[in-house]
Design a protein around this motif. Structure first.
Motif, PDB file in Angstrom:
ATOM      1  N   LEU A   1       0.838  -1.192   0.000  1.00 15.22           N
ATOM      2  CA  LEU A   1       0.000   0.000   0.000  1.00 15.22           C
ATOM      3  C   LEU A   1       0.873   1.242   0.000  1.00 15.22           C
ATOM      4  CD1 LEU A   1      -2.785   1.353   0.240  1.00 15.22           C
ATOM      5  CD2 LEU A   1      -2.535   1.176   2.722  1.00 15.22           C
ATOM      6  N   GLY A   2       0.560   2.155  -0.887  1.00 14.88           N
ATOM      7  CA  GLY A   2       1.189   3.463  -0.913  1.00 14.88           C
ATOM      8  C   GLY A   2       0.104   4.522  -0.889  1.00 14.88           C
ATOM      9  N   VAL A   3       0.380   5.613  -0.208  1.00 18.18           N
ATOM     10  CA  VAL A   3      -0.554   6.734  -0.144  1.00 18.18           C
ATOM     11  C   VAL A   3       0.173   7.952  -0.698  1.00 18.18           C
ATOM     12  CG1 VAL A   3      -1.955   8.198   1.339  1.00 18.18           C
ATOM     13  CG2 VAL A   3      -1.692   5.772   1.887  1.00 18.18           C
ATOM     14  N   VAL A   4      -0.417   8.589  -1.709  1.00 16.45           N
ATOM     15  CA  VAL A   4       0.212   9.738  -2.353  1.00 16.45           C
ATOM     16  C   VAL A   4      -0.578  10.995  -2.017  1.00 16.45           C
ATOM     17  CG1 VAL A   4       0.925  10.764  -4.541  1.00 16.45           C
ATOM     18  CG2 VAL A   4       1.019   8.276  -4.241  1.00 16.45           C
ATOM     19  N   VAL A   5       0.132  12.018  -1.557  1.00 22.29           N
ATOM     20  CA  VAL A   5      -0.468  13.301  -1.230  1.00 22.29           C
ATOM     21  C   VAL A   5      -0.059  14.300  -2.307  1.00 22.29           C
ATOM     22  CG1 VAL A   5      -0.600  15.170   0.463  1.00 22.29           C
ATOM     23  CG2 VAL A   5      -0.356  12.787   1.237  1.00 22.29           C
ATOM     24  N   ASP A   6      -1.046  14.846  -3.025  1.00 23.58           N
ATOM     25  CA  ASP A   6      -0.771  15.919  -3.976  1.00 23.58           C
ATOM     26  C   ASP A   6      -0.479  17.187  -3.179  1.00 23.58           C
ATOM     27  OD1 ASP A   6      -1.349  14.155  -6.006  1.00 23.58           O
ATOM     28  OD2 ASP A   6      -3.288  15.031  -6.494  1.00 23.58           O
ATOM     29  N   CYS A   7       0.531  17.948  -3.605  1.00 29.13           N
ATOM     30  CA  CYS A   7       0.908  19.137  -2.842  1.00 29.13           C
ATOM     31  C   CYS A   7       1.687  20.113  -3.706  1.00 29.13           C
ATOM     32  CB  CYS A   7       1.716  18.743  -1.617  1.00 29.13           C
ATOM     33  SG  CYS A   7       3.217  17.819  -1.965  1.00 29.13           S
TER      34      CYS A   7
ATOM     35  N   GLU B   1       8.871  18.696  -0.709  1.00 29.08           N
ATOM     36  CA  GLU B   1       9.938  18.662   0.288  1.00 29.08           C
ATOM     37  C   GLU B   1       9.451  19.193   1.638  1.00 29.08           C
ATOM     38  OE1 GLU B   1      10.269  20.009  -2.809  1.00 29.08           O
ATOM     39  OE2 GLU B   1      11.538  18.471  -3.721  1.00 29.08           O
ATOM     40  N   ALA B   2       8.755  20.321   1.616  1.00 28.24           N
ATOM     41  CA  ALA B   2       8.272  20.920   2.870  1.00 28.24           C
ATOM     42  C   ALA B   2       7.206  20.044   3.524  1.00 28.24           C
ATOM     43  CB  ALA B   2       7.723  22.321   2.613  1.00 28.24           C
ATOM     44  N   LEU B   3       6.277  19.521   2.737  1.00 25.11           N
ATOM     45  CA  LEU B   3       5.220  18.705   3.319  1.00 25.11           C
ATOM     46  C   LEU B   3       5.768  17.371   3.825  1.00 25.11           C
ATOM     47  CD1 LEU B   3       2.306  19.215   3.983  1.00 25.11           C
ATOM     48  CD2 LEU B   3       1.670  18.009   1.899  1.00 25.11           C
ATOM     49  N   ALA B   4       6.734  16.793   3.098  1.00 23.24           N
ATOM     50  CA  ALA B   4       7.374  15.562   3.564  1.00 23.24           C
ATOM     51  C   ALA B   4       8.152  15.817   4.855  1.00 23.24           C
ATOM     52  CB  ALA B   4       8.294  15.003   2.489  1.00 23.24           C
ATOM     53  N   ALA B   5       8.762  16.977   4.998  1.00 23.34           N
ATOM     54  CA  ALA B   5       9.479  17.305   6.234  1.00 23.34           C
ATOM     55  C   ALA B   5       8.491  17.360   7.404  1.00 23.34           C
ATOM     56  CB  ALA B   5      10.223  18.624   6.089  1.00 23.34           C
TER      57      ALA B   5
ATOM     58  N   SER C   1       3.891   9.146   0.134  1.00 27.56           N
ATOM     59  CA  SER C   1       4.614   9.873  -0.911  1.00 27.56           C
ATOM     60  C   SER C   1       3.974  11.228  -1.139  1.00 27.56           C
ATOM     61  CB  SER C   1       4.581   9.082  -2.225  1.00 27.56           C
ATOM     62  OG  SER C   1       5.143   7.802  -2.054  1.00 27.56           O
ATOM     63  N   PHE C   2       4.763  12.147  -1.664  1.00 25.71           N
ATOM     64  CA  PHE C   2       4.306  13.511  -1.919  1.00 25.71           C
ATOM     65  C   PHE C   2       4.640  13.861  -3.363  1.00 25.71           C
ATOM     66  CE2 PHE C   2       5.155  12.838   2.456  1.00 25.71           C
ATOM     67  CZ  PHE C   2       4.027  13.358   3.056  1.00 25.71           C
ATOM     68  N   GLN C   3       3.624  14.341  -4.080  1.00 21.62           N
ATOM     69  CA  GLN C   3       3.728  14.616  -5.511  1.00 21.62           C
ATOM     70  C   GLN C   3       3.369  16.073  -5.775  1.00 21.62           C
ATOM     71  OE1 GLN C   3       1.962  12.131  -9.002  1.00 21.62           O
ATOM     72  NE2 GLN C   3       0.269  13.115  -7.934  1.00 21.62           N
ATOM     73  N   ARG C   4       4.264  16.773  -6.464  1.00 26.85           N
ATOM     74  CA  ARG C   4       3.985  18.175  -6.798  1.00 26.85           C
ATOM     75  C   ARG C   4       2.888  18.254  -7.857  1.00 26.85           C
ATOM     76  NH1 ARG C   4       8.845  19.955  -7.687  1.00 26.85           N
ATOM     77  NH2 ARG C   4       9.013  20.903  -5.626  1.00 26.85           N
ATOM     78  N   VAL C   5       1.896  19.096  -7.588  1.00 32.13           N
ATOM     79  CA  VAL C   5       0.820  19.374  -8.543  1.00 32.13           C
ATOM     80  C   VAL C   5       0.636  20.887  -8.612  1.00 32.13           C
ATOM     81  CG1 VAL C   5      -0.367  17.163  -8.191  1.00 32.13           C
ATOM     82  CG2 VAL C   5      -1.008  19.148  -6.804  1.00 32.13           C
TER      83      VAL C   5
ATOM     84  N   GLU D   1      -0.248  22.449   4.329  1.00 37.31           N
ATOM     85  CA  GLU D   1      -0.945  22.749   3.072  1.00 37.31           C
ATOM     86  C   GLU D   1      -2.459  22.621   3.205  1.00 37.31           C
ATOM     87  OE1 GLU D   1       0.456  21.534  -0.701  1.00 37.31           O
ATOM     88  OE2 GLU D   1       2.550  21.964  -0.205  1.00 37.31           O
ATOM     89  N   GLY D   2      -2.948  22.422   4.425  1.00 38.59           N
ATOM     90  CA  GLY D   2      -4.394  22.399   4.666  1.00 38.59           C
ATOM     91  C   GLY D   2      -5.048  21.047   4.638  1.00 38.59           C
ATOM     92  N   ASN D   3      -4.282  19.951   4.495  1.00 37.32           N
ATOM     93  CA  ASN D   3      -4.859  18.613   4.487  1.00 37.32           C
ATOM     94  C   ASN D   3      -5.259  18.218   5.902  1.00 37.32           C
ATOM     95  OD1 ASN D   3      -4.286  17.969   1.638  1.00 37.32           O
ATOM     96  ND2 ASN D   3      -2.177  18.220   2.319  1.00 37.32           N
ATOM     97  N   GLU D   4      -6.512  17.760   6.067  1.00 38.61           N
ATOM     98  CA  GLU D   4      -7.008  17.393   7.384  1.00 38.61           C
ATOM     99  C   GLU D   4      -6.472  16.036   7.824  1.00 38.61           C
ATOM    100  OE1 GLU D   4      -9.947  20.060   5.365  1.00 38.61           O
ATOM    101  OE2 GLU D   4      -9.155  18.108   4.789  1.00 38.61           O
ATOM    102  N   PHE D   5      -6.248  15.931   9.133  1.00 37.48           N
ATOM    103  CA  PHE D   5      -5.902  14.661   9.770  1.00 37.48           C
ATOM    104  C   PHE D   5      -6.391  14.736  11.204  1.00 37.48           C
ATOM    105  CE2 PHE D   5      -2.271  17.373  10.582  1.00 37.48           C
ATOM    106  CZ  PHE D   5      -1.850  17.059  11.870  1.00 37.48           C
TER     107      PHE D   5
END
Length: 117
Positions: A6-12, A16-20, A51-55, A107-111
């Motif tokens: 399982l992989g979870v990808v966060v568009d952002c 680098e900043a969100l992964a940090a 994972s974090f993907q630039r969009v 970046e405003g993603n809820e958790f």
């Protein structure tokens, strides 16, 4: 199915900043990075890879999926998250013996931070 990972990808906007932020929150480091993409180490043996993907577009509405992080103390976890750049999205809710609280990453993603009775 065997061998499924399982992989979870966060568009952002800034992988680098969100992964940090998430790496600091989860206590994991970077496993791989390339232009516009970054993988964190799994959080636990056999855990999913985050994972974090630039969009180009920004987040504009509430997430349709979010992370629930079980912690012993939602207040202490929230203080740590705030130091890393998170903001609360409301007050603690639920059963007072097992409260949860919604937060937003930089970046405003809820958790949610949750506790079990």
């Amino acid at each position: 199915m065997t061998g499924l990972k399982l992989g979870v990808v966060v568009d952002c906007a800034d992988p680098e900043a969100l992964a940090a932020f998430w790496g600091g929150l989860l206590g994991v480091g970077t496993a791989a990075a390339e232009d516009g993409w970054l993988d964190l180490e799994p959080a636990g043996e056999g855990g999913p890879v985050l994972s974090f993907q630039r969009v180009p577009e920004r987040k504009t509405i509430k997430n349709r999926i979010h992370f629930d992080l079980d912690v012993p103390d939602i207040h202490a976890a929230g203080e740590r998250a705030a130091r890393l750049g998170a903001t609360p999205a409301g007050e603690p809710m639920g059963d007072p013996r097992a409260p949860f609280r919604v937060w937003r990453d930089p970046e405003g993603n809820e958790f949610c931070f949750c506790t079990a009775p």
